[in-house]
Design an enzyme around this catalytic site. Sequence first.
Site, PDB file in Angstrom:
ATOM      1  N   HIS A  47     -22.161 -32.153  -4.014  1.00 28.37           N
ATOM      2  CA  HIS A  47     -22.401 -33.318  -4.788  1.00 28.37           C
ATOM      3  C   HIS A  47     -23.154 -33.034  -5.840  1.00 28.37           C
ATOM      4  O   HIS A  47     -23.841 -34.018  -6.480  1.00 28.37           O
ATOM      5  CB  HIS A  47     -23.508 -33.576  -3.587  1.00 28.37           C
ATOM      6  CG  HIS A  47     -23.382 -35.261  -2.561  1.00 28.37           C
ATOM      7  ND1 HIS A  47     -22.523 -34.414  -1.823  1.00 28.37           N
ATOM      8  CD2 HIS A  47     -23.555 -35.804  -2.396  1.00 28.37           C
ATOM      9  CE1 HIS A  47     -21.712 -35.415  -1.285  1.00 28.37           C
ATOM     10  NE2 HIS A  47     -23.294 -36.607  -1.330  1.00 28.37           N
ATOM     11  N   GLU A  56     -11.069 -44.334  -1.777  1.00 24.22           N
ATOM     12  CA  GLU A  56     -11.369 -43.718  -3.299  1.00 24.22           C
ATOM     13  C   GLU A  56      -9.559 -43.881  -4.114  1.00 24.22           C
ATOM     14  O   GLU A  56      -9.643 -43.877  -5.560  1.00 24.22           O
ATOM     15  CB  GLU A  56     -12.009 -42.396  -3.434  1.00 24.22           C
ATOM     16  CG  GLU A  56     -12.757 -42.687  -3.213  1.00 24.22           C
ATOM     17  CD  GLU A  56     -13.598 -42.452  -1.987  1.00 24.22           C
ATOM     18  OE1 GLU A  56     -12.996 -42.220  -1.128  1.00 24.22           O
ATOM     19  OE2 GLU A  56     -14.797 -42.186  -1.866  1.00 24.22           O
TER      20      GLU A  56
END
Lengths: 351, 332
Positions: free
Chosen positions: A129, A60
């Site tokens: 999440h 990322e």
Amino acid sequence: MPVMSYAAAIRDALDVALARDPGVIVYGLGVTDPKGVFGTTLNLHQTFGPARVFDMPTSENAMTGIGVGAALGGLRPVLTHQRLDFALLSLDQIVNNAAKWHFMFGGRRSVPLTIRMIIGRGWGQGPTHSQSLQAWFGHIPGLKVVMPTTAADAKGLLLESIFDDDPVIFLEHRWLHNMTGEVPGGDHRVAIGSASRLRAGGDVTIAALSLMTVEALHAVDHLAGQGIACDLIDLRSVRPIDWPVIEASVRRTGRLLVLDTGYTTGGVAAEIVTHVVESCWSDLRVSPQRLAMPDSPESTSPALTESYHVRAADIAAAVGSLLGRPVETASLAAARRHPHDVPGDWFKGPF
Amino acid sequence: MRADLSQRLLRDMIRIRAVEETIAARYGEGKMRCPTHLSIGQEAPAAAAAAVLRPTDLAVSGHRAHAHYLAKGGDLPAMIAEIYGKATGCARGKGGSMHLIDERVGFMGSTAIVGGTVPVGVGLALARALAGGDDIVCVFMGDAVVETGVFFEAANFAVVRRLPVLFLCENNLYSVYSPLSVRQPPGRSLQSVAAGLGLAASGGDGNDVRAAYGLIAAAADRLRSGNGPQFVELATYRWREHCGPHYDNDIGYRSIEEFEAWRRDDPIVRFREALLAEGTIDGAWLEATEAALAAEVLAAFAFAEASPFPEPEQAFRGLYAKPLGREAVSCR
């Protein structure tokens, strides 16, 4: 006007952008896979080719910096993260490079980079999440941050973000993906930094964002049946915030409730309450209130999330509290008693 | 090696040294008010790379970037003015020594976070690759970059996509005061790390400018013929402290003997003596070159000193490509 889901509207925006400008590239983990990031990128690579629409390594931070470099090289990259939480690995490149480049090089070059991040909730998404960290990104000078609620705004703000010359964090809530609405065709745009007034009323100002705007709509329409008229403002942008719209509303109502999908402490709601107290003090009839996520992570077990999130009945009750009058909320809670940890009965997981 | 190329390499190294020595000499005046990392002792890799790179090739760098910026052709007065914090600086006083930019010559930016421009360089190469052509991107980096996660990530992507990136690693043995022994296990070379990622790795004496030129030129040729990203490690040494104008061999993180051995291996003296011995240059060339460079450096400092500071409101300007009216208000 065609009716489509929020996810389809995002795909439509990407399709329009890729067709309009050969410099637009779309990449991220899963962008070309058979599920296409909840349908938002489905099969775009078949139309526009693997050079412009591509999957990526699980890297990322570098992939964000590569987006910065590609943007400096003349492209308009769109990077997608299936959860906001994954993008935390890229904070160095977002904060130190993307946000700063234009400023720290004396305005020599801007970074037209769009980073999509999807906010999860429920179905056991759990502590890592489900985070809604718009306050972090909104804190950084040099970034723009948008959080569309409706399908039309998702398309309009994504196209505006892609063709904006600055880095934009585009935050989409997973629970909005399957909501439908009318979406204009073609190169539909919504200006960054403009809020939307979804309901007009003179009793209480409600400033909401993203999924909380949907909860607020249920509450506002429920309260209308009890003679309470709320002014519901969907922020749409977190940086910059549309202060004139909020201030004008508070000057009419004298009452403010702010709804936020982020944690309570240090959040966007806190910023809005502070700003309104500073700028509209003499217009306020009661102290402003905020409803945001508790200052604890979202748990996984459905037994631990039932009372965790702010829902329409909580909003209705808060409006009653601001007005100093009782309101009926039991029927609203009963009407929305589908399993609390999914966006609708259609949702069967896995994420 | 052609005489004009040899002369260019020597001249570029002397020029970098002259700039850096002048900064060191005048830093104590307190007018250059920013962290400043000098390249004295490690001029050869920058000079060699710049002689290989075309004007249309791009470069990015890190905190110790003066040499890279100057060798690539970056505007000298604008760099000195930037260090002085002046409005005429290459970043208009927003960035200082660690944020140099001159896009006219393909120097796309240097930043202050170790490893921070590595993916930026790879992204520039991605854009170039989509556009076609055989231009390359040079990522100037130090030995510490090889231990950052972003280097692994960015190099891997460059390998996956066979992007035209030259990772040019100046190994000066130290990350601030931390030696390689606390940063890499015994017996593991930086080249082996790079090779493990799939980069074509080579390396050699970074104080031998001709050798450095040969290694970089060969890597650039491989890049231009589509052979995928390259890693070149050049062994060199910074003479002065990590950050600032002084020598710091007295504080104990490295030995006087080590420093003296590297200083005897001065890349400029080595090359100058070789060229004099070969007859590629003579005393008159050297004298004229040094005098011209000294005058250029003096003029650059005079320009910086005479330049105005940015207006105070510039502290709040330039965040976005188009100013946000309300942002400008809310930041006052």
